[in-house]
Design a protein around this motif. Structure first.
Motif, PDB file in Angstrom:
ATOM      1  N   LYS A  97       0.839  -1.207   0.000  1.00 26.78           N
ATOM      2  CA  LYS A  97       0.000   0.000   0.000  1.00 26.78           C
ATOM      3  C   LYS A  97       0.871   1.253   0.000  1.00 26.78           C
ATOM      4  O   LYS A  97       0.586   2.227  -0.709  1.00 26.78           O
ATOM      5  CB  LYS A  97      -0.915   0.004   1.223  1.00 26.78           C
ATOM      6  N   ALA A  98       1.940   1.216   0.790  1.00 28.33           N
ATOM      7  CA  ALA A  98       2.838   2.365   0.863  1.00 28.33           C
ATOM      8  C   ALA A  98       3.520   2.616  -0.482  1.00 28.33           C
ATOM      9  O   ALA A  98       3.745   3.777  -0.867  1.00 28.33           O
ATOM     10  CB  ALA A  98       3.885   2.145   1.948  1.00 28.33           C
ATOM     11  N   PHE A  99       3.818   1.541  -1.211  1.00 34.42           N
ATOM     12  CA  PHE A  99       4.466   1.692  -2.506  1.00 34.42           C
ATOM     13  C   PHE A  99       3.528   2.367  -3.516  1.00 34.42           C
ATOM     14  O   PHE A  99       3.937   3.249  -4.272  1.00 34.42           O
ATOM     15  CB  PHE A  99       4.923   0.336  -3.042  1.00 34.42           C
ATOM     16  N   VAL A 100       2.263   1.973  -3.493  1.00 38.62           N
ATOM     17  CA  VAL A 100       1.290   2.603  -4.394  1.00 38.62           C
ATOM     18  C   VAL A 100       1.073   4.062  -3.990  1.00 38.62           C
ATOM     19  O   VAL A 100       0.922   4.937  -4.852  1.00 38.62           O
ATOM     20  CB  VAL A 100      -0.039   1.817  -4.397  1.00 38.62           C
ATOM     21  N   GLU A 101       1.068   4.344  -2.704  1.00 38.19           N
ATOM     22  CA  GLU A 101       0.986   5.738  -2.245  1.00 38.19           C
ATOM     23  C   GLU A 101       2.181   6.547  -2.745  1.00 38.19           C
ATOM     24  O   GLU A 101       2.034   7.719  -3.123  1.00 38.19           O
ATOM     25  CB  GLU A 101       0.934   5.791  -0.722  1.00 38.19           C
ATOM     26  N   LEU A 102       3.359   5.927  -2.748  1.00 37.09           N
ATOM     27  CA  LEU A 102       4.559   6.606  -3.229  1.00 37.09           C
ATOM     28  C   LEU A 102       4.431   6.922  -4.719  1.00 37.09           C
ATOM     29  O   LEU A 102       4.781   8.024  -5.165  1.00 37.09           O
ATOM     30  CB  LEU A 102       5.792   5.741  -2.979  1.00 37.09           C
ATOM     31  N   ILE A 103       3.926   5.967  -5.494  1.00 37.82           N
ATOM     32  CA  ILE A 103       3.709   6.212  -6.924  1.00 37.82           C
ATOM     33  C   ILE A 103       2.772   7.406  -7.103  1.00 37.82           C
ATOM     34  O   ILE A 103       3.032   8.310  -7.907  1.00 37.82           O
ATOM     35  CB  ILE A 103       3.124   4.964  -7.615  1.00 37.82           C
ATOM     36  N   ALA A 104       1.676   7.407  -6.332  1.00 43.50           N
ATOM     37  CA  ALA A 104       0.700   8.503  -6.440  1.00 43.50           C
ATOM     38  C   ALA A 104       1.331   9.845  -6.084  1.00 43.50           C
ATOM     39  O   ALA A 104       1.100  10.859  -6.760  1.00 43.50           O
ATOM     40  CB  ALA A 104      -0.496   8.217  -5.542  1.00 43.50           C
ATOM     41  N   ARG A 105       2.141   9.865  -5.036  1.00 45.53           N
ATOM     42  CA  ARG A 105       2.754  11.114  -4.594  1.00 45.53           C
ATOM     43  C   ARG A 105       3.746  11.641  -5.639  1.00 45.53           C
ATOM     44  O   ARG A 105       3.753  12.847  -5.947  1.00 45.53           O
ATOM     45  CB  ARG A 105       3.458  10.909  -3.254  1.00 45.53           C
ATOM     46  N   LEU A 106       4.568  10.740  -6.201  1.00 44.33           N
ATOM     47  CA  LEU A 106       5.542  11.167  -7.200  1.00 44.33           C
ATOM     48  C   LEU A 106       4.862  11.594  -8.499  1.00 44.33           C
ATOM     49  O   LEU A 106       5.300  12.541  -9.159  1.00 44.33           O
ATOM     50  CB  LEU A 106       6.546  10.039  -7.466  1.00 44.33           C
ATOM     51  N   LEU A 107       3.782  10.920  -8.869  1.00 44.77           N
ATOM     52  CA  LEU A 107       3.033  11.325 -10.050  1.00 44.77           C
ATOM     53  C   LEU A 107       2.426  12.716  -9.850  1.00 44.77           C
ATOM     54  O   LEU A 107       2.397  13.541 -10.763  1.00 44.77           O
ATOM     55  CB  LEU A 107       1.935  10.311 -10.371  1.00 44.77           C
ATOM     56  N   GLY A 108       1.934  12.963  -8.633  1.00 44.17           N
ATOM     57  CA  GLY A 108       1.378  14.282  -8.328  1.00 44.17           C
ATOM     58  C   GLY A 108       2.415  15.385  -8.465  1.00 44.17           C
ATOM     59  O   GLY A 108       2.123  16.468  -8.980  1.00 44.17           O
ATOM     60  N   ARG A 109       3.642  15.103  -8.023  1.00 41.91           N
ATOM     61  CA  ARG A 109       4.718  16.088  -8.153  1.00 41.91           C
ATOM     62  C   ARG A 109       5.049  16.359  -9.611  1.00 41.91           C
ATOM     63  O   ARG A 109       5.281  17.501 -10.012  1.00 41.91           O
ATOM     64  CB  ARG A 109       5.962  15.592  -7.416  1.00 41.91           C
ATOM     65  N   GLU A 110       5.092  15.289 -10.418  1.00 38.86           N
ATOM     66  CA  GLU A 110       5.384  15.454 -11.838  1.00 38.86           C
ATOM     67  C   GLU A 110       4.294  16.258 -12.533  1.00 38.86           C
ATOM     68  O   GLU A 110       4.574  17.120 -13.370  1.00 38.86           O
ATOM     69  CB  GLU A 110       5.541  14.083 -12.514  1.00 38.86           C
ATOM     70  N   LEU A 111       3.059  15.977 -12.198  1.00 41.35           N
ATOM     71  CA  LEU A 111       1.947  16.727 -12.782  1.00 41.35           C
ATOM     72  C   LEU A 111       2.010  18.199 -12.372  1.00 41.35           C
ATOM     73  O   LEU A 111       1.760  19.099 -13.178  1.00 41.35           O
ATOM     74  CB  LEU A 111       0.613  16.117 -12.355  1.00 41.35           C
ATOM     75  N   ALA A 112       2.369  18.448 -11.111  1.00 46.10           N
ATOM     76  CA  ALA A 112       2.486  19.825 -10.629  1.00 46.10           C
ATOM     77  C   ALA A 112       3.612  20.551 -11.356  1.00 46.10           C
ATOM     78  O   ALA A 112       3.472  21.724 -11.729  1.00 46.10           O
ATOM     79  CB  ALA A 112       2.725  19.843  -9.126  1.00 46.10           C
ATOM     80  N   ALA A 113       4.748  19.868 -11.544  1.00 45.11           N
ATOM     81  CA  ALA A 113       5.881  20.480 -12.232  1.00 45.11           C
ATOM     82  C   ALA A 113       5.527  20.800 -13.679  1.00 45.11           C
ATOM     83  O   ALA A 113       5.889  21.862 -14.205  1.00 45.11           O
ATOM     84  CB  ALA A 113       7.090  19.552 -12.189  1.00 45.11           C
ATOM     85  N   THR A 114       4.796  19.894 -14.315  1.00 51.33           N
ATOM     86  CA  THR A 114       4.386  20.119 -15.702  1.00 51.33           C
ATOM     87  C   THR A 114       3.445  21.307 -15.795  1.00 51.33           C
ATOM     88  O   THR A 114       3.552  22.148 -16.693  1.00 51.33           O
ATOM     89  CB  THR A 114       3.699  18.867 -16.272  1.00 51.33           C
ATOM     90  N   ARG A 115       2.511  21.401 -14.854  1.00 46.23           N
ATOM     91  CA  ARG A 115       1.595  22.543 -14.839  1.00 46.23           C
ATOM     92  C   ARG A 115       2.343  23.839 -14.579  1.00 46.23           C
ATOM     93  O   ARG A 115       2.038  24.877 -15.167  1.00 46.23           O
ATOM     94  CB  ARG A 115       0.525  22.347 -13.754  1.00 46.23           C
ATOM     95  N   TYR A 116       3.355  23.785 -13.690  1.00 48.69           N
ATOM     96  CA  TYR A 116       4.138  24.981 -13.377  1.00 48.69           C
ATOM     97  C   TYR A 116       4.877  25.472 -14.619  1.00 48.69           C
ATOM     98  O   TYR A 116       4.893  26.667 -14.913  1.00 48.69           O
ATOM     99  CB  TYR A 116       5.134  24.671 -12.267  1.00 48.69           C
ATOM    100  N   GLU A 117       5.480  24.524 -15.349  1.00 51.16           N
ATOM    101  CA  GLU A 117       6.184  24.902 -16.565  1.00 51.16           C
ATOM    102  C   GLU A 117       5.218  25.490 -17.585  1.00 51.16           C
ATOM    103  O   GLU A 117       5.533  26.458 -18.282  1.00 51.16           O
ATOM    104  CB  GLU A 117       6.906  23.681 -17.143  1.00 51.16           C
ATOM    105  N   THR A 118       4.022  24.893 -17.672  1.00 45.79           N
ATOM    106  CA  THR A 118       3.014  25.413 -18.594  1.00 45.79           C
ATOM    107  C   THR A 118       2.590  26.812 -18.179  1.00 45.79           C
ATOM    108  O   THR A 118       2.432  27.710 -19.020  1.00 45.79           O
ATOM    109  CB  THR A 118       1.786  24.483 -18.624  1.00 45.79           C
ATOM    110  N   ASP A 119       2.412  27.013 -16.868  1.00 53.48           N
ATOM    111  CA  ASP A 119       2.022  28.338 -16.366  1.00 53.48           C
ATOM    112  C   ASP A 119       3.099  29.374 -16.675  1.00 53.48           C
ATOM    113  O   ASP A 119       2.795  30.511 -17.045  1.00 53.48           O
ATOM    114  CB  ASP A 119       1.781  28.285 -14.850  1.00 53.48           C
ATOM    115  N   LEU A 120       4.382  28.970 -16.514  1.00 50.67           N
ATOM    116  CA  LEU A 120       5.473  29.892 -16.818  1.00 50.67           C
ATOM    117  C   LEU A 120       5.485  30.257 -18.297  1.00 50.67           C
ATOM    118  O   LEU A 120       5.680  31.415 -18.664  1.00 50.67           O
ATOM    119  CB  LEU A 120       6.820  29.263 -16.433  1.00 50.67           C
ATOM    120  N   THR A 121       5.274  29.246 -19.139  1.00 49.80           N
ATOM    121  CA  THR A 121       5.243  29.493 -20.576  1.00 49.80           C
ATOM    122  C   THR A 121       4.107  30.433 -20.928  1.00 49.80           C
ATOM    123  O   THR A 121       4.267  31.373 -21.708  1.00 49.80           O
ATOM    124  CB  THR A 121       5.094  28.173 -21.346  1.00 49.80           C
TER     125      THR A 121
END
Length: 358
Positions: free
Chosen positions: A152-176
């Motif tokens: 369960k903790a491993f799947v939570e880790l996947i979710a957390r890291l995916l959330g960070r990647e999505l946030a970073a992508t949105r941030y880059e899009t916002d900057l652009t």
């Protein structure tokens, strides 16, 4: 039939996941796919996928999917939220684990009735603190034993890291997007704007009003030093003036000795101007953004000329403005359309967005 569970050591799997998510060569889509494949292998299930929720529409979209069969939540499929296990995961804000859904009292749940999934492990994805959707791993066959805390903790880790990647992508899009908006505003500004490197004094960017005011085209301006736009006499005063304006952000039409501030055009003419400047910190260094506004009759004619050029690009026929515009000789070879505005023999300034005024 339920797949054999992987016996890869958990720490090794976690490090592999970190390696995937930190690989700058991988796109967001590639990271999603590889993370799902790793999770599917680690848990020994048929399918891993990511659902993006649209709670207002009552739907979930499958944005990435790994594993089979082909009919089992393919990428791009839109699901009825009411028939997903993921709705429960999002409501719980924590992982939901089902090793044998019918045996655990979920036989009448709409998700089981619709999809017949006996095995499910999902975790919510948050992007900048807001609920995005879920990452989930499923199988049509029940699992013999319950999911462990580490799984369960491993799947939570996947979710957390995916959330960070999505946030970073949105941030880059916002900057652009922010950069595009800023560029649009700068380009549309009626005053001449110059971006200058503080270390070299070189002009790195200008707007169209700057080319109209100076008589140089943009390619020529970029690479010139800002001091080349001013008379050679009193050059030291211009150095001191720029430094002072970048610090104070003031606007002035005079040099430190009280004499008129002037800009020298491509054809050698001198135009009295007002100037303001401000320091701008960008990712690749410190720059000064300078704004110059012509103040004399010559500058007024140039601003009118710039407005006429803009009219042409917008599809307004210059002949429709004959009452205002009068061609005065051949255009300067580096000056654009060469249209000047006059009324009763005096220069006519055409303010942006307003009627012509004397």
């Amino acid at each position: 039939m339920f797949l054999n569970r992987s016996h890869v050591p958990e720490e090794s799997t976690r490090q592999t996941l970190y390696g995937i998510m930190s690989d700058d060569e991988l796109s967001l889509e590639d990271k999603q796919t590889e993370a799902l494949a790793l999770g599917r292998e680690f848990l020994g299930v048929q399918n891993g996928h990511i659902e993006r929720a649209d709670e207002a529409a009552g739907t979930h979209e499958v944005v990435a999917s790994v594993g089979g069969p082909a009919t089992l939540f393919p990428s791009g499929e839109t699901l009825n939220r009411a028939t997903t296990y993921c709705r429960r995961t999002m409501d719980a804000d924590s992982p939901v684990a089902l090793a044998d859904a019918p045996e655990e009292g979920w036989a009448e749940d709409p998700a089981y009735e619709e999809h017949g999934l006996a095995c499910y492990l999902g975790a919510p994805i948050f992007v900048r603190g807001e609920s995005y959707g879920t990452v989930c791993f499923i199988d049509e066959t029940a699992r013999e034993d319950s999911f462990t805390a580490s799984e369960k903790a491993f799947v939570e880790l996947i979710a957390r890291l995916l959330g960070r990647e999505l946030a970073a992508t949105r941030y880059e899009t916002d900057l652009t997007d922010a950069h595009k908006r800023r560029s649009t505003l700068v380009e549309a500004a009626p005053d001449a704007i110059f971006i200058v490197d503080t270390e070299t004094a070189e002009i790195t960017d200008v707007n169209e009003a700057a080319t109209s005011l100076t008589g140089y085209d943009g390619a020529d301006l970029e690479g010139m030093t800002v001091f080349e736009l001013h008379p050679t006499t009193g050059r030291d005063q211009y150095h001191h003036l720029f430094e002072n304006l970048a610090t104070t952000g003031d606007t002035t039409s005079t040099l430190p000795d009280g004499s008129q501030l002037e800009l020298q055009t491509a054809d050698g003419d001198r135009i009295p101007i007002e100037m303001s400047a401000s320091a701008v910190e960008l990712s690749d260094g410190r720059y000064i953004q300078g704004m110059r506004t012509g103040t004399g009759p010559r500058a007024g004619a140039i601003r009118a000329q710039s407005t006429a050029c803009q009219c042409r690009r917008l599809g307004v026929r210059l002949s429709d403005r004959r009452a205002l515009l009068d061609r005065r000789g051949p255009p300067h070879p580096r000056r654009g359309c060469g249209v000047h505005a006059h009324r009763r023999g005096r220069p006519l300034v055409l303010p942006s967005g307003g009627p012509a005024t004397d």
